[in-house]
Design an enzyme around this catalytic site. Sequence first.
Site, short mmCIF file in Angstrom:
data_model
loop_
_atom_site.label_atom_id
_atom_site.label_comp_id
_atom_site.label_asym_id
_atom_site.label_seq_id
_atom_site.Cartn_x
_atom_site.Cartn_y
_atom_site.Cartn_z
N SER A 132 42.97 46.84 13.12
CA SER A 132 43.34 46.23 11.84
C SER A 132 43.91 44.85 12.06
O SER A 132 44.59 44.59 13.06
CB SER A 132 44.37 47.10 11.12
OG SER A 132 44.86 46.46 9.96
N GLU A 147 31.42 54.16 13.35
CA GLU A 147 31.04 53.38 12.17
C GLU A 147 29.78 52.55 12.43
O GLU A 147 28.89 52.46 11.58
CB GLU A 147 32.21 52.50 11.75
CG GLU A 147 33.37 53.30 11.18
CD GLU A 147 34.65 52.49 11.05
OE1 GLU A 147 34.60 51.26 11.33
OE2 GLU A 147 35.68 53.06 10.67
N HIS A 179 31.94 74.10 4.09
CA HIS A 179 32.24 73.55 2.76
C HIS A 179 33.51 72.70 2.77
O HIS A 179 34.21 72.61 1.76
CB HIS A 179 32.39 74.68 1.72
CG HIS A 179 31.20 75.56 1.59
ND1 HIS A 179 30.15 75.29 0.75
CD2 HIS A 179 30.87 76.71 2.24
CE1 HIS A 179 29.24 76.23 0.85
NE2 HIS A 179 29.64 77.11 1.75
#
Length: 461
Positions: A316, A329, A186
């Site tokens: 970046s 990704e 959870h």
Amino acid sequence: MRIEQDSLGEVQIPDEVWWGPQTERSRHNFTTGPLMPLSLIRALIQIKWAAAAVNAQEGVIKADIGEAIVRVCQQLTSLTDAELRQHFPLRVYQTGSGTQTNMNVNEVIAHLANVDRQSSQHHQPPVLPNDHVNAGQSSNDTFPTAMQIVAYSALMRTIAAVQSLNASLATLERRHQRTVKLGRTHLQDATPITFGQEVSGWRATLNADLTAITATQQTLLELPLGGTAVGTGLNTTPQITNQVIAQLAQRLETPFKNMTNKFHGLSAHTELTNAHATLKTLATDLLKIANDIRFLASGPRGGYGELSIPANEPGSSIMPGKINPTQAEALTMIATRVIGNDVTIGVANSQGNFEMNVYKPVIIATFLESADLLAGGIAQFDLLLVRGLTANEQAMRATVENSLMMVTALSPHIGYEASAAIAQAALREQTTLKAAALASGRVTEAQFEDWVDLLKMTTIE
């Protein structure tokens, strides 16, 4: 330009191309979307090759015509993709039976066969796309046969990629079988686990996917060739069909066999739909695994920080030194595409009207996209991320030792309620679990050290 004729009349065709009038019409009538996959074209050429050899042997077409078709097919299979593409220009979004592509193949083969025969002997009867190259066939049975041939092969590449990834995960699992870390349920702290155990869960999940993919792959071996127009086998015989399929099996080194019910094979693509469903499930599992890895690697200082990922490229354009989980990704984006593709194939499979499904091209193009994306994406993920993963064992140990859920080990000895009170006191007073346990008076230091054994709590002996 040259002028050729089909059943609708004359058509002007660029002189340098090998296709005929039906291809030329289709080239102008259907201009939207991706080109038909070349793997499917190659499969159709193999079908024409086998059919011509058998038809010539059985007297359906003349021996010299059959020999010319076989020579041309052999020539075409040796071409590179770039060379082949020049003469197979049609789009996926065409007639739902794939008739234009089947005729594209028929016309190219007939054209080259006629060139071949004219160069060796003059005044020979022409090789005709329909009467000779397509003898005993229909687009309605050759196209779905090609669909299953290429789908079977595409799954082989996906399976190989998953197997390679699983081998890398097995190495990671063995290396960290006793590396204790915090388990999480959870998205909250749970009882300890070893990193090797966590990886074993990923590996077992992929093994289950491999079992499912392999099982559905086997159903693709039954080919609907020989059903011709509506499944009855009009204009061919079961004997010829058996021989053609036997030749395909031998040449492609794959145990293809004759489909029992051709009405099913032409009107529904259940086997392809089921096979793609296993790719969809694989995609959902890869999405979970890739997300687990990128979250565990989050940071390096503001996240979980339990894994370090390879620095494959700057992360970046504005933040110097940033490294992002780019392979994770990419794989998760692939997964979303495959999940969406499964909807496309499911809807397309439902559109079998009476004796034929008329969404064949989009089914196979979508299937191949999914299989190829997964094969390539998994291979990248394996090579450029998983094999370079490093476990930050010190961070893992610190997190699990600071967790309040170690109190679970006290529960069998002092009870659930007393254990919960200790955990709540530690959280409330911002102290360690051990300090709260000792302060409760319910546990001695010796008992705590004996009962709260992190490795023992993972059930690793």
